[in-house]
Design an enzyme around this catalytic site. Structure first.
Site, mmCIF file in Angstrom:
data_model
loop_
_atom_site.group_PDB
_atom_site.id
_atom_site.type_symbol
_atom_site.label_atom_id
_atom_site.label_comp_id
_atom_site.label_asym_id
_atom_site.label_seq_id
_atom_site.Cartn_x
_atom_site.Cartn_y
_atom_site.Cartn_z
ATOM 1 N N ASP A 140 1.058 -1.256 0.253
ATOM 2 C CA ASP A 140 -0.324 0.125 -0.293
ATOM 3 C C ASP A 140 1.153 1.416 0.076
ATOM 4 O O ASP A 140 1.426 1.627 1.317
ATOM 5 C CB ASP A 140 -0.873 -0.022 0.915
ATOM 6 C CG ASP A 140 -1.662 -1.236 1.604
ATOM 7 O OD1 ASP A 140 -2.166 -2.100 0.622
ATOM 8 O OD2 ASP A 140 -2.946 -1.262 1.548
ATOM 9 N N LYS A 203 -6.945 3.271 -3.018
ATOM 10 C CA LYS A 203 -7.251 2.933 -2.408
ATOM 11 C C LYS A 203 -7.442 4.491 -1.921
ATOM 12 O O LYS A 203 -6.578 5.318 -2.178
ATOM 13 C CB LYS A 203 -6.659 2.654 -1.151
ATOM 14 C CG LYS A 203 -6.313 2.616 0.025
ATOM 15 C CD LYS A 203 -5.231 1.822 1.007
ATOM 16 C CE LYS A 203 -5.513 1.782 2.296
ATOM 17 N NZ LYS A 203 -4.294 1.222 2.983
ATOM 18 N N LYS A 239 -10.183 0.336 -2.782
ATOM 19 C CA LYS A 239 -10.580 -0.234 -1.045
ATOM 20 C C LYS A 239 -10.788 0.752 -0.014
ATOM 21 O O LYS A 239 -9.749 2.142 -0.482
ATOM 22 C CB LYS A 239 -8.648 -0.674 -0.813
ATOM 23 C CG LYS A 239 -8.385 -0.882 0.467
ATOM 24 C CD LYS A 239 -7.151 -1.045 1.232
ATOM 25 C CE LYS A 239 -6.611 -1.229 2.931
ATOM 26 N NZ LYS A 239 -5.574 -2.210 3.239
#
Lengths: 303, 285
Positions: A140, A203, A239
């Site tokens: 991430d 995300k 996400k």
């Protein structure tokens, strides 16, 4: 071969209709979900959670405990799925790897000088390589919001592409930190850049900045994924992270994903929730749906 | 022009309508409708419990002295609005003398428990003699969230007699008001609202006891259930309380004032502290 940034073909140059987004989002929240589907939905939510601990005070013990919880959400109630992944700092990936050795739960590691992203390209790349070498299945990364807001879009693009390369086999999630991007137009632009630069997932947030994953922001990003899929046939995951702490909100998000992107995205390969306290609320809702009794946190594990 | 008051419920320091959107009418002695009152649902109970749990930490950690001050403030505000409460009781068919007496007594009760707030701990705690070298003492701690079913008669006084000792001891409360005389309960919520009582410490719902009481009794996050005799409902409520070993207090005596109304809703924590000897000539104390 690393891609290079081409604004004319890569950016949609779409301006987001904020009022329209708000109206559409409000409609997702009025869907009536019957209890049988609700139960299935809640179990699906559990299976999409990235159980997260990203704090300065994290210790190997805390991470081990969380990894245990990831596999044993609520053992007194058999038949529950486990979560999708745990999400930790790079220094904790080794600990998590060991703790999850016999499990289907994946390990996600934040990287690139999370959460601010204020560091040099070399450090960000070595941060990423370290996490991948330690055994992270997913990375991430955060984008450089300062550069993005200053209009240096090619810098942001190149950085994502470079990190994608450093990831190796690990899947890359790109955190836009929408709370710092001010407008939905910026969110859309950043989504387009991230997707074209090779993001496997986009995300919303680090969880350190408010507002985080509002439905408006998530919807805007889902539309970017949809437009890219319609154009190229390539799927990109989504996400939302930060601020989704109740089952109700999580179910609203599922409704939105289904109605915007379709059933193909309703799996933890393509949709995740980044959350630390959501899992317990979903568990409490599942037990409530089955017993008819409202639950108390007293009877569920703390972390 | 008369402005009819809208009676809403009181959850987490605000006055929402019931999420169910249902109402029931309250009539005066002649059958004329006085007001529409919220017919709360299980989901309102759930929301109230969430609010009460959120408020519990802060309220239970306030100093006892401060809780006493806030309780005294409730008494002041109640006293200042006496006239309104008396009128409201009379509208619902209570005689003037009874109404006046009930409001007087209500103020009195609040002052009584305001006084107890920083004293019950001394009176009810103890240092216990033990036959080992330990300093052994028992102190009280609030239970948590108390579900309260206010009595049907004496709708204002009854609510105060059950709810005020609960919060006096640092608990938070979810109260089901008198079903047949609910008006004063919501006006009392306005008193609480303007008395420095943090939102969520007392939550007041109006509606059917038969519908709301089982939701309270079965809720895993409620730590005790307090009521006056409820007839047939009593047994099933007691059975629901078993699920999380919730304490179930039923006060049958119509005289409802005393220290035990505070201490019933307290847990006792006993601590064993290693020490040489206590109270002897050579004791270090």
């Amino acid at each position: 071969m690393r891609k290079s940034f081409d604004p004319t073909t890569m950016l949609s140059h779409i301006t987001v209709d904020k009022v329209g987004v708000e109206e559409r989002v409000a409609r997702f929240q009025t869907r009536s979900i019957k209890s049988e589907s609700k139960l299935q939905g809640l179990k699906m939510v559990l299976n999409m959670i990235d159980l997260t601990t990203l704090e300065g005070k994290d210790t190997p013990g805390k991470v081990q405990q969380m990894c245990y919880k990831a596999q044993h959400l609520h053992d007194v109630h058999p038949g529950l799925p486990c979560v999708a992944a745990v999400c930790v700092y790079p220094s904790m990936v080794g600990t998590a790897k060991k703790a999850l050795s016999n499990s289907s739960v994946k390990i996600a590691s934040v990287s690139t000088a999370f959460p601010s992203g204020q560091s040099t390209r070399e450090i960000k790349i070595s941060d990423t390589k370290f996490a991948a070498d330690e055994g992270a299945d997913e990375i991430d990364m955060v984008i450089s919001r300062g550069k993005f807001l200053a209009g240096e879009h090619s810098f942001v693009f190149d950085e994502i592409a470079a990190i994608k390369e450093a990831c190796g086999k690990a899947r890359l999630k790109v955190i836009l930190e929408t709370g710092e991007l001010s407008t939905l137009d910026n969110v859309r632009l950043a989504s387009d850049i991230a997707i074209h630069a090779g993001a496997d997932f986009i995300k919303t947030s680090t969880g350190k900045i408010q507002p985080a994953a509002t439905m408006q922001v998530t919807y805007t990003m889902l539309m970017a994924i949809k437009d890219y899929f319609d154009k190229t046939g390539i799927m990109v995951g989504m996400k939302p992270a930060g601020g989704i702490s109740t089952s109700k909100l999580a179910l609203h998000n599922l409704v939105m994903v289904k109605e915007v992107l379709g059933n193909a995205w309703l799996s933890n390969d393509w949709f995740r929730f980044g959350a630390s306290s959501l899992a317990n609320d979903v568990l409490m809702q599942i037990i409530k749906t089955e017993t008819g009794l409202y639950q108390s946190t007293d009877y569920f594990s703390i972390d | 022009m008369d402005i009819l008051k809208t009676y809403k419920i009181y959850i987490g320091g605000s006055f929402p309508r019931t999420e169910s959107g249902r109402y029931y009418p309250i009539a005066d002695a002649t059958g004329k409708t006085l007001a529409n009152v919220c017919l709360s649902s299980r989901k309102d109970v759930r929301n109230a419990v969430v609010a009460a749990r959120k408020a519990f930490g802060g309220w239970s950690e306030k100093t006892a002295f401060n809780r006493g001050q806030i309780l005294y403030r409730i008494a002041e505000m109640l006293d200042g609005r006496k006239g309104q409460f008396i009128d409201e009781l009379m509208d619902q068919g209570i005689s003037k003398s009874k109404a006046e007496k009930e409001v007087e007594q209500s103020v009195d009760r609040v002052v009584y428990y305001a006084g107890w707030a920083d004293k019950y701990q001394q009176v009810a705690s103890s240092v216990n003699p033990v036959s080992s070298s330990h300093f052994n003492f028992s102190a009280l701690e609030p239970m948590g969230i108390i579900g309260i079913i206010a009595p049907q008669e004496n709708s204002l006084l009854g609510l105060i007699e059950l709810a005020i000792p609960a919060i006096c001891g640092g608990n938070t409360a979810v109260v089901v008001a008198s079903e047949s005389y609910p008006l004063c309960s919501i006006t009392f919520a306005e008193v609480l609202h303007s008395s420095d009582v943090p939102g969520g410490v007392v939550n007041i719902l109006t509606g059917k006891v038969a519908e709301l009481a089982p939701a309270l009794a079965g809720h895993m996050d409620i730590n005790a259930l307090v009521s006056c005799p409820l007839g047939e409902l009593q047994t099933s409520l007691a059975l629901s309380c078993v699920e999380n070993l919730k304490r179930n207090f039923i006060y049958t005596d119509p005289n409802r004032q005393g220290l035990n109304f505070i201490t019933d809703l307290q847990e006792v924590k006993t601590t064993w502290h290693p020490i040489e000897s206590i109270g002897g000539a050579t004791s270090s104390y």
